[in-house]
Write a protein that holds these residues in place. Structure first.
Motif, mmCIF file in Angstrom:
data_model
loop_
_atom_site.group_PDB
_atom_site.id
_atom_site.type_symbol
_atom_site.label_atom_id
_atom_site.label_comp_id
_atom_site.label_asym_id
_atom_site.label_seq_id
_atom_site.Cartn_x
_atom_site.Cartn_y
_atom_site.Cartn_z
ATOM 1 N N VAL A 1 -9.903 -27.043 28.914
ATOM 2 C CA VAL A 1 -10.227 -25.621 29.102
ATOM 3 C C VAL A 1 -10.766 -25.407 30.509
ATOM 4 C CG1 VAL A 1 -11.598 -23.676 28.278
ATOM 5 C CG2 VAL A 1 -10.713 -25.365 26.638
ATOM 6 N N ALA A 2 -11.659 -26.291 30.944
ATOM 7 C CA ALA A 2 -12.226 -26.183 32.287
ATOM 8 C C ALA A 2 -11.137 -26.210 33.356
ATOM 9 C CB ALA A 2 -13.232 -27.307 32.520
ATOM 10 N N LYS A 3 -10.195 -27.135 33.223
ATOM 11 C CA LYS A 3 -9.108 -27.222 34.200
ATOM 12 C C LYS A 3 -8.304 -25.927 34.246
ATOM 13 C CE LYS A 3 -8.595 -32.243 33.931
ATOM 14 N NZ LYS A 3 -7.744 -33.378 33.507
ATOM 15 N N ALA A 4 -8.062 -25.337 33.083
ATOM 16 C CA ALA A 4 -7.298 -24.094 33.019
ATOM 17 C C ALA A 4 -8.078 -22.909 33.568
ATOM 18 C CB ALA A 4 -6.867 -23.820 31.584
ATOM 19 N N LEU A 5 -9.400 -23.011 33.594
ATOM 20 C CA LEU A 5 -10.240 -21.911 34.084
ATOM 21 C C LEU A 5 -10.509 -21.972 35.585
ATOM 22 C CD1 LEU A 5 -12.961 -21.659 31.288
ATOM 23 C CD2 LEU A 5 -11.241 -19.928 31.844
ATOM 24 N N THR A 6 -10.077 -23.024 36.246
ATOM 25 C CA THR A 6 -10.413 -23.175 37.662
ATOM 26 C C THR A 6 -9.778 -22.116 38.543
ATOM 27 O OG1 THR A 6 -8.604 -24.785 37.911
ATOM 28 C CG2 THR A 6 -10.835 -25.664 37.545
ATOM 29 N N THR A 7 -8.755 -21.428 38.052
ATOM 30 C CA THR A 7 -8.127 -20.361 38.843
ATOM 31 C C THR A 7 -8.725 -18.988 38.542
ATOM 32 O OG1 THR A 7 -6.355 -20.143 37.193
ATOM 33 C CG2 THR A 7 -5.948 -21.606 39.054
ATOM 34 N N HIS A 8 -9.657 -18.912 37.589
ATOM 35 C CA HIS A 8 -10.345 -17.650 37.323
ATOM 36 C C HIS A 8 -11.308 -17.323 38.473
ATOM 37 C CE1 HIS A 8 -8.597 -17.813 33.418
ATOM 38 N NE2 HIS A 8 -9.465 -17.003 32.833
ATOM 39 N N ASN A 9 -11.711 -16.071 38.546
ATOM 40 C CA ASN A 9 -12.610 -15.627 39.600
ATOM 41 C C ASN A 9 -13.956 -15.198 39.035
ATOM 42 O OD1 ASN A 9 -10.693 -15.867 41.770
ATOM 43 N ND2 ASN A 9 -9.691 -14.029 40.974
ATOM 44 N N ASP A 10 -15.004 -15.512 39.775
ATOM 45 C CA ASP A 10 -16.359 -15.010 39.520
ATOM 46 C C ASP A 10 -16.888 -15.379 38.130
ATOM 47 O OD1 ASP A 10 -16.655 -13.814 42.044
ATOM 48 O OD2 ASP A 10 -15.519 -12.065 41.391
ATOM 49 N N LEU A 11 -16.587 -16.573 37.674
ATOM 50 C CA LEU A 11 -17.159 -17.040 36.423
ATOM 51 C C LEU A 11 -18.541 -17.641 36.662
ATOM 52 C CD1 LEU A 11 -14.220 -18.950 34.678
ATOM 53 C CD2 LEU A 11 -14.990 -16.609 34.236
ATOM 54 N N THR A 12 -19.399 -17.505 35.671
ATOM 55 C CA THR A 12 -20.606 -18.306 35.593
ATOM 56 C C THR A 12 -20.364 -19.342 34.490
ATOM 57 O OG1 THR A 12 -22.078 -16.533 36.309
ATOM 58 C CG2 THR A 12 -23.056 -18.337 35.029
ATOM 59 N N VAL A 13 -20.387 -20.609 34.844
ATOM 60 C CA VAL A 13 -20.109 -21.700 33.901
ATOM 61 C C VAL A 13 -21.380 -22.500 33.679
ATOM 62 C CG1 VAL A 13 -18.803 -23.810 33.496
ATOM 63 C CG2 VAL A 13 -17.682 -21.844 34.559
ATOM 64 N N ILE A 14 -21.732 -22.683 32.421
ATOM 65 C CA ILE A 14 -22.914 -23.458 32.029
ATOM 66 C C ILE A 14 -22.424 -24.590 31.133
ATOM 67 C CG2 ILE A 14 -25.190 -23.375 30.957
ATOM 68 C CD1 ILE A 14 -24.476 -20.105 31.177
ATOM 69 N N SER A 15 -22.727 -25.823 31.483
ATOM 70 C CA SER A 15 -22.177 -26.935 30.710
ATOM 71 C C SER A 15 -23.146 -28.100 30.635
ATOM 72 C CB SER A 15 -20.862 -27.408 31.331
ATOM 73 O OG SER A 15 -20.283 -28.445 30.558
ATOM 74 N N ASN A 16 -23.102 -28.800 29.500
ATOM 75 C CA ASN A 16 -23.820 -30.060 29.347
ATOM 76 C C ASN A 16 -22.870 -31.245 29.510
ATOM 77 O OD1 ASN A 16 -22.446 -29.685 26.816
ATOM 78 N ND2 ASN A 16 -23.835 -31.165 25.879
ATOM 79 N N ASN A 17 -21.741 -31.018 30.164
ATOM 80 C CA ASN A 17 -20.685 -32.012 30.331
ATOM 81 C C ASN A 17 -20.513 -32.279 31.825
ATOM 82 O OD1 ASN A 17 -18.256 -33.425 30.494
ATOM 83 N ND2 ASN A 17 -17.229 -32.200 28.943
ATOM 84 N N ILE A 18 -20.955 -33.442 32.277
ATOM 85 C CA ILE A 18 -20.851 -33.771 33.701
ATOM 86 C C ILE A 18 -19.405 -33.743 34.173
ATOM 87 C CG2 ILE A 18 -21.132 -35.678 35.347
ATOM 88 C CD1 ILE A 18 -23.739 -36.370 33.953
#
Length: 256
Positions: free
Chosen positions: A106-123
């Protein structure tokens, strides 16, 4: 070390048939019995199969499988699930992503999105987003589980409680036909629960093999989710529980 071509095919056979026989594999691959036993021994040593007299059988629990090996399992399906999840998430919003090889997709697919705030416990997720055009990238604080880069425990739960995100995208190790969403580590589950509590829209991403695995710790019920994204139709009872709760099940093979 990655699996060789024969070993990958043996894993596929185990998914379809639950067990394999040395003599049948010798004929299939046109190799010696010693070579087949070496392949099976390697798979069993890595927790991907279990030894039987004359062959091996599928493991139903993923608790002992290494994180890198889980990345290889259902890799194509996980990538498709990741892309589908990204379609649900617009630009200019906030997203929780927890530990898991599917949430990494999911993260890889979201890398082309704009202006996201991403919060993760996954290094691993944090590393994926390092060069993306984000508004903000937040690494949850707490103890790091070295086996997979997950940040787990009470500190992580308290940290997540500071935020309210538009979307939560979570993975799981096991799904039950009664609608239970499950995992192995209660510390990891506590973080997943905190993520669900502190998000407006909750999305589970999990390939269909999770119905073949048994894990003891409940994350949530399907009724607590807004979407379940998977690669094949779940058991009827699970679908009925989702329908009763107005939880949408998205099957990527139906949409791609």
């Amino acid at each position: 070390m990655t699996l060789n071509i024969r070993q990958n095919e043996i894993i596929d056979l185990l998914r379809d048939n639950s067990k394999v026989d040395v003599d049948e594999l010798v004929a299939r691959f046109d190799v010696t019995a010693q070579t087949v036993r070496r392949d099976l021994g390697d798979l069993c040593d890595r927790g991907l199969a279990m030894r039987t007299h004359g062959g091996a059988r599928r493991v139903v629990s993923t608790s002992s499988r290494g994180y890198e090996e889980r990345r290889l399992s259902y890799a194509v399906e996980k990538a498709a699930i990741g892309k589908q999840a990204a379609h649900l998430i617009p630009d200019n919003c906030s997203v929780f992503l927890n530990i898991g090889t599917t949430t990494e997709q999911v993260a890889k697919a979201l890398t082309t999105h704009n202006d996201l705030t991403v919060i993760s416990n996954n290094i691993n997720v944090i590393q994926i987003f390092l060069t993306a055009q984000l508004r903000e990238l937040v690494l949850v604080g707490g103890a790091v589980r070295k086996s997979d880069g997950a940040i787990v425990g009470n500190q992580a739960v308290e940290f997540i409680g500071r935020y309210k995100a538009d979307f939560a995208v979570i993975g799981a190790s096991s799904l039950d036909s009664d609608g239970s969403v499950l995992d192995f580590d209660d510390r990891e589950v506590a973080v997943a629960r905190a993520i669900i509590r502190n998000a407006r829209i909750k999305v589970l991403v999990a390939d269909i093999s999770k119905f073949e695995s048994d894990a003891p710790v409940r994350i949530c019920d399907v009724s607590e989710l807004d979407y379940v994204i998977t690669d094949a139709r779940p058991p009827d009872a699970f679908c009925a529980a989702a329908e009763a709760a107005n939880t949408s099940i998205i099957i990527v093979n139906d949409t791609n």
